[in-house]
Write a protein that holds these residues in place. Sequence first.
Motif, PDB file in Angstrom:
ATOM      1  N   LEU A 156       0.919  -1.069   0.123  1.00 28.00           N
ATOM      2  CA  LEU A 156      -0.021  -0.054  -0.184  1.00 28.00           C
ATOM      3  C   LEU A 156       0.921   1.320   0.069  1.00 28.00           C
ATOM      4  N   VAL A 157       2.001   1.334   0.592  1.00 28.99           N
ATOM      5  CA  VAL A 157       2.991   2.707   0.925  1.00 28.99           C
ATOM      6  C   VAL A 157       3.263   2.845  -0.601  1.00 28.99           C
ATOM      7  N   LYS A 158       3.437   1.798  -1.258  1.00 27.19           N
ATOM      8  CA  LYS A 158       4.136   2.114  -2.688  1.00 27.19           C
ATOM      9  C   LYS A 158       3.130   2.523  -3.557  1.00 27.19           C
ATOM     10  N   THR A 201      -5.918  -2.364  11.511  1.00 25.62           N
ATOM     11  CA  THR A 201      -5.272  -3.483  10.985  1.00 25.62           C
ATOM     12  C   THR A 201      -4.195  -2.935  10.064  1.00 25.62           C
ATOM     13  N   VAL A 202      -4.479  -1.481   9.715  1.00 25.84           N
ATOM     14  CA  VAL A 202      -3.343  -1.034   8.699  1.00 25.84           C
ATOM     15  C   VAL A 202      -3.134   0.303   9.251  1.00 25.84           C
ATOM     16  N   CYS A 203      -1.722   0.797   9.258  1.00 25.78           N
ATOM     17  CA  CYS A 203      -1.579   2.135   9.604  1.00 25.78           C
ATOM     18  C   CYS A 203      -0.247   2.486   8.666  1.00 25.78           C
ATOM     19  N   VAL A 204      -0.536   3.729   8.110  1.00 27.19           N
ATOM     20  CA  VAL A 204       0.343   4.213   7.162  1.00 27.19           C
ATOM     21  C   VAL A 204       0.589   5.880   7.473  1.00 27.19           C
ATOM     22  N   TRP A 205       1.837   6.547   7.195  1.00 27.40           N
ATOM     23  CA  TRP A 205       1.782   7.815   7.383  1.00 27.40           C
ATOM     24  C   TRP A 205       2.741   8.418   6.596  1.00 27.40           C
ATOM     25  N   ARG A 206       2.624   9.740   6.526  1.00 28.47           N
ATOM     26  CA  ARG A 206       3.620  10.455   5.716  1.00 28.47           C
ATOM     27  C   ARG A 206       3.865  11.836   6.200  1.00 28.47           C
ATOM     28  N   SER A 226       5.135   5.628   4.714  1.00 25.05           N
ATOM     29  CA  SER A 226       5.846   4.951   5.662  1.00 25.05           C
ATOM     30  C   SER A 226       4.767   3.981   6.505  1.00 25.05           C
ATOM     31  N   CYS A 227       5.292   2.752   6.918  1.00 28.93           N
ATOM     32  CA  CYS A 227       4.311   1.968   7.763  1.00 28.93           C
ATOM     33  C   CYS A 227       5.511   1.222   8.562  1.00 28.93           C
ATOM     34  N   GLY A 228       4.641   0.562   9.656  1.00 31.31           N
ATOM     35  CA  GLY A 228       5.542   0.077  10.627  1.00 31.31           C
ATOM     36  C   GLY A 228       6.068  -1.463  10.143  1.00 31.31           C
ATOM     37  N   PRO A 229       7.246  -2.212  10.861  1.00 26.29           N
ATOM     38  CA  PRO A 229       7.543  -3.203  10.420  1.00 26.29           C
ATOM     39  C   PRO A 229       6.934  -4.450  10.608  1.00 26.29           C
TER      40      PRO A 229
END
Length: 190
Positions: A6-8, A120-125, A133-136
């Motif tokens: 998703l981050v891509k 269930t999903v977390c993304v930030w910029r 970005s997202c967590g590992p």
Amino acid sequence: MTVHDLVKVLPEPDVLLARCRAFAALDAVLGGTWQRHRFEPRWSEGVALAEWESGGGDEYRVVFDPAGVLLMGFDHESAATPWRVEPRAHWPGLLDGVPAALSRHLTDPALLFEGFLDATVCVWREAGAAAWSCGPVAFDGYDDADADGADWLFEPLVGGVDAYVAFAEDIYGRPVDRELVASVVAGSPV
């Protein structure tokens, strides 16, 4: 597709903001009193909030803060659901790395359910960053297609006009003019 994919494919923050506004306006017309997409330009001081609900327990929220953008999604049937354990717990690594300037939204009571952020999903910029970005998080042993819901929760946001048209025709059960949707996404009034 998981959060790592998703981050891509997420659009730039300004494009994401335009889509969130447009989809809320279009849903207000198409959905009447039950619109799936909503947008609050003045959710809190200097912060806008976009929301989507499936009507079946799934949702996403996008916080547009001067410090950046925080996107959180919840697929209640995914392997990563916090409801998989008692007490609820986020999938390991999900929230790791969220910048301090955006992390306050993870504990905002308005975004919590029973005092917990269902995600269930977390993304930030962060503002000025070149990429999302997202967590590992790791989904070892789980099918990527349903590990966290990233594969379907954000289809209109990622796919834009055509994805929204498909969504709206399916949900509202009628044809939706693609040119009208494109016009509204481009900033024309409804």
